[in-house]
Design a protein around this motif. Structure first.
Motif, PDB file in Angstrom:
ATOM      1  N   PHE A  69       0.815  -1.206   0.000  1.00  0.00           N
ATOM      2  CA  PHE A  69       0.000   0.000   0.000  1.00  0.00           C
ATOM      3  C   PHE A  69       0.856   1.265   0.000  1.00  0.00           C
ATOM      4  N   GLY A  70       2.183   1.098  -0.076  1.00  0.00           N
ATOM      5  CA  GLY A  70       3.068   2.255  -0.139  1.00  0.00           C
ATOM      6  C   GLY A  70       3.630   2.696   1.194  1.00  0.00           C
ATOM      7  N   GLY A  71       3.416   1.921   2.258  1.00  0.00           N
ATOM      8  CA  GLY A  71       3.898   2.306   3.580  1.00  0.00           C
ATOM      9  C   GLY A  71       5.423   2.296   3.659  1.00  0.00           C
ATOM     10  N   LEU A  72       6.008   3.374   4.187  1.00  0.00           N
ATOM     11  CA  LEU A  72       7.460   3.471   4.317  1.00  0.00           C
ATOM     12  C   LEU A  72       7.954   2.824   5.601  1.00  0.00           C
ATOM     13  N   MET A  73       7.211   2.991   6.691  1.00  0.00           N
ATOM     14  CA  MET A  73       7.626   2.448   7.984  1.00  0.00           C
ATOM     15  C   MET A  73       6.402   2.373   8.892  1.00  0.00           C
ATOM     16  N   SER A  74       6.389   1.375   9.777  1.00  0.00           N
ATOM     17  CA  SER A  74       5.268   1.232  10.696  1.00  0.00           C
ATOM     18  C   SER A  74       5.712   0.441  11.914  1.00  0.00           C
ATOM     19  N   THR A  75       4.853   0.441  12.940  1.00  0.00           N
ATOM     20  CA  THR A  75       5.076  -0.397  14.111  1.00  0.00           C
ATOM     21  C   THR A  75       3.906  -1.372  14.192  1.00  0.00           C
ATOM     22  N   PRO A  76       3.999  -2.525  13.536  1.00  0.00           N
ATOM     23  CA  PRO A  76       2.869  -3.463  13.519  1.00  0.00           C
ATOM     24  C   PRO A  76       2.551  -3.974  14.919  1.00  0.00           C
ATOM     25  N   ILE A  77       1.283  -4.330  15.134  1.00  0.00           N
ATOM     26  CA  ILE A  77       0.833  -4.855  16.412  1.00  0.00           C
ATOM     27  C   ILE A  77       0.771  -6.371  16.322  1.00  0.00           C
ATOM     28  N   ILE A  78       1.236  -7.050  17.372  1.00  0.00           N
ATOM     29  CA  ILE A  78       1.251  -8.511  17.361  1.00  0.00           C
ATOM     30  C   ILE A  78      -0.165  -9.059  17.272  1.00  0.00           C
ATOM     31  N   ASN A  79      -0.264 -10.276  16.796  1.00  0.00           N
ATOM     32  CA  ASN A  79      -1.521 -10.981  16.628  1.00  0.00           C
ATOM     33  C   ASN A  79      -1.673 -11.971  17.780  1.00  0.00           C
ATOM     34  N   PRO A  80      -2.368 -11.600  18.878  1.00  0.00           N
ATOM     35  CA  PRO A  80      -2.442 -12.465  20.056  1.00  0.00           C
ATOM     36  C   PRO A  80      -3.001 -13.852  19.698  1.00  0.00           C
ATOM     37  N   PRO A  81      -2.490 -14.924  20.341  1.00  0.00           N
ATOM     38  CA  PRO A  81      -1.517 -14.920  21.447  1.00  0.00           C
ATOM     39  C   PRO A  81      -0.066 -14.982  20.994  1.00  0.00           C
ATOM     40  N   GLN A  82       0.191 -14.687  19.711  1.00  0.00           N
ATOM     41  CA  GLN A  82       1.563 -14.702  19.219  1.00  0.00           C
ATOM     42  C   GLN A  82       2.392 -13.634  19.918  1.00  0.00           C
ATOM     43  N   SER A  83       3.714 -13.774  19.830  1.00  0.00           N
ATOM     44  CA  SER A  83       4.603 -12.872  20.556  1.00  0.00           C
ATOM     45  C   SER A  83       5.384 -11.926  19.658  1.00  0.00           C
ATOM     46  N   ALA A  84       5.251 -12.089  18.327  1.00  0.00           N
ATOM     47  CA  ALA A  84       6.025 -11.212  17.440  1.00  0.00           C
ATOM     48  C   ALA A  84       5.369 -11.145  16.071  1.00  0.00           C
ATOM     49  N   VAL A  85       5.638 -10.040  15.371  1.00  0.00           N
ATOM     50  CA  VAL A  85       5.138  -9.847  14.013  1.00  0.00           C
ATOM     51  C   VAL A  85       6.199  -9.097  13.227  1.00  0.00           C
ATOM     52  N   LEU A  86       6.425  -9.526  11.995  1.00  0.00           N
ATOM     53  CA  LEU A  86       7.381  -8.878  11.099  1.00  0.00           C
ATOM     54  C   LEU A  86       6.625  -7.970  10.147  1.00  0.00           C
ATOM     55  N   GLY A  87       7.011  -6.704  10.099  1.00  0.00           N
ATOM     56  CA  GLY A  87       6.389  -5.745   9.190  1.00  0.00           C
ATOM     57  C   GLY A  87       7.303  -5.434   8.015  1.00  0.00           C
ATOM     58  N   LEU A  88       6.770  -5.593   6.798  1.00  0.00           N
ATOM     59  CA  LEU A  88       7.514  -5.261   5.577  1.00  0.00           C
ATOM     60  C   LEU A  88       6.958  -3.957   5.008  1.00  0.00           C
ATOM     61  N   HIS A  89       7.794  -3.242   4.252  1.00  0.00           N
ATOM     62  CA  HIS A  89       7.388  -1.933   3.746  1.00  0.00           C
ATOM     63  C   HIS A  89       7.842  -1.763   2.306  1.00  0.00           C
ATOM     64  N   ARG A  90       7.586  -0.592   1.766  1.00  0.00           N
ATOM     65  CA  ARG A  90       7.848  -0.405   0.341  1.00  0.00           C
ATOM     66  C   ARG A  90       9.346  -0.384   0.053  1.00  0.00           C
ATOM     67  N   ILE A  91       9.680  -0.748  -1.169  1.00  0.00           N
ATOM     68  CA  ILE A  91      11.065  -0.725  -1.645  1.00  0.00           C
ATOM     69  C   ILE A  91      11.280   0.581  -2.404  1.00  0.00           C
ATOM     70  N   GLU A  92      12.338   1.295  -2.052  1.00  0.00           N
ATOM     71  CA  GLU A  92      12.641   2.528  -2.777  1.00  0.00           C
ATOM     72  C   GLU A  92      14.149   2.712  -2.878  1.00  0.00           C
ATOM     73  N   ASP A  93      14.578   3.332  -3.958  1.00  0.00           N
ATOM     74  CA  ASP A  93      16.007   3.594  -4.150  1.00  0.00           C
ATOM     75  C   ASP A  93      16.460   4.661  -3.159  1.00  0.00           C
ATOM     76  N   ARG A  94      17.535   4.348  -2.433  1.00  0.00           N
ATOM     77  CA  ARG A  94      18.092   5.297  -1.468  1.00  0.00           C
ATOM     78  C   ARG A  94      19.622   5.263  -1.546  1.00  0.00           C
ATOM     79  N   PRO A  95      20.267   6.377  -1.232  1.00  0.00           N
ATOM     80  CA  PRO A  95      21.731   6.381  -1.219  1.00  0.00           C
ATOM     81  C   PRO A  95      22.248   5.677   0.034  1.00  0.00           C
TER      82      PRO A  95
END
Length: 406
Positions: A330-356
């Motif tokens: 959806f174009g998100g650059l960065m976020s703090t995803p919320i875990i999916n209970p009762p799980q203990s962790a979630v990995l958030g992926l974001h958009r790919i962009e060219d950066r120096p």
């Protein structure tokens, strides 16, 4: 003779649902096993099929009403399409027949009738000024989805066509409000996410990933991969395999608190966050640690299609030990995803962009992605979270690690 249609069994521990939408109106012909209504439970939308062929009788519950398992919600009258007149108890058709014959409009379908559009689709139609009769529905049985309306609006914008509101525009100084009852699924999402904030000690750690190697591998093998396996090679399979490496090295990230015990899993059931018309859902790819790239891509593609069609079942979303959420689509650059209970962790992926970035003392341009790992600090220490995210980063930047389990 009439046949009662009852609310079917909804799944373990689920005793009630909400009438989301009536798919058949009184007086319409109904075939055997044809969907007549859509029910919304805490997790999924379930279609109620007719147990007989005949004519739709009375609706015994309105859209938005809460119904319990076994409750009678409608009747099907015996007869064919010719016997289309419902009993007196059934609601009368909303529009009377015209006095003079009117030629049928082939472009319009039953799914474009405002009476059978879902609330979300009706709002989108008004917002974008799209005539629903011009939209080809991609949902189940050709029904129009919100995504279809958005795609039609984007297509019109790209062609330079003027925007014509579907209804008479309100005066410029008029302020309006709309109140829409939250769906049962949205209420459950709200409760679960708030519960995660209240019960877990949430913390997020970040890193960035150079996607050059994965993009090169994907571009090199995507055609032969699709030809052999019949599915496209995406980035999710790389991240799923990289996550499995990290979870194997750091078991706490793949564990859960249950009462006063910590449960460690020696398998990975990966919850994949998928956007569906009614909200965010998380179907589970089971034993993903034992699957190959093609199997992972097929499983995710199948779930994506089922989510779009509203065909996910309770069993599809039961369990899960770790979640990946891809806001980058959806174009998100960065976020703090919320875990999916009762799980203990979630990995958030974001958009790919060219950066120096700096490589070997030189500033170069690379396709970069920010990744985030939100975790429950009650069970996962900061060192473990940072190490797990670093392992994922290293595996993506050097996919050879995925082959030699390093």
């Amino acid at each position: 003779m009439s046949t009662e249609i009852k609310v079917p069994t909804l799944g373990e521990s689920v005793s009630e649902a909400t009438i989301g939408q009536w798919l058949k109106q009184p007086g319409e012909a109904v075939a055997l096993d044809e969907p007549i209504a859509s029910l919304e439970t805490d997790k999924v939308a379930i279609e109620v099929n007719s147990t007989v062929a005949g004519v739709m009788g009375a609706h015994l519950a309105e859209e938005g009403a809460t119904v319990t398992v076994g409750a009678v919600i409608a009747t099907i009258e015996a007869g064919g399409a010719a016997a289309a007149a419902p009993k007196a108890a059934a609601p009368a058709p909303a529009v009377a027949a015209p006095a003079t014959p009117v030629a049928p409009v082939e472009a319009a379908s039953e799914s474009s009738d405002p009476a059978v559009l879902s609330p979300a689709v009706r709002r989108a139609v008004l917002e974008y000024g799209i005539d629903p009769a011009t939209i080809k529905g991609t949902g189940k049985d050709g029904r129009i989805t919100k995504e279809d309306v958005v795609a039609a609006a984007q297509s019109r914008a790209a062609s330079g066509a003027p925007v014509v509101p579907a209804a008479v525009a309100a005066p410029a100084n008029e302020r309006r409000e709309e109140r829409v009852k939250m769906t049962r699924l949205r209420q459950t999402i709200a409760k679960r996410l708030k519960s995660a904030q209240n019960d877990a000690a949430l913390l997020t750690t970040f890193n960035d990933v150079d996607m050059s190697a994965v993009m090169e591998a994907r571009n090199r093998f995507k055609d032969s991969f699709e030809k052999k396996h019949g599915v496209k090679l995406g980035f999710m399979s790389f991240f799923a395999k990289a996550a499995c490496l990290a979870l194997k090295d750091i078991p706490a990230v793949n564990a859960q608190i249950q009462g006063d015990e910590i449960v460690y899993f020696d398998y990975v059931d990966l919850s994949v966050a998928v956007s569906a018309p009614n909200g965010l859902v998380v179907p589970v790819v089971r034993n993903v640690d034992k699957m190959g790239f093609a199997d992972i891509e097929k499983a995710i593609a199948d779930y994506g299609k089922k989510a779009k069609d509203g065909a996910l079942t309770m069993a599809d979303m039961a369990g899960g030990t770790f979640t990946i959420s891809n806001g980058g689509v959806f174009g998100g650059l960065m976020s703090t995803p919320i875990i999916n209970p009762p799980q203990s962790a979630v990995l958030g992926l974001h958009r790919i962009e060219d950066r120096p970035v700096v490589r070997n003392g030189q500033i170069v341009i690379r396709p970069m992605m920010y990744i985030a790992l939100s975790y429950d600090h009650r069970i996962i220490d900061g060192r473990e979270a940072v190490t797990a995210l670093k392992t994922i980063k290293e595996a993506i930047e050097d996919p050879t690690r995925l082959l030699i389990d390093l």
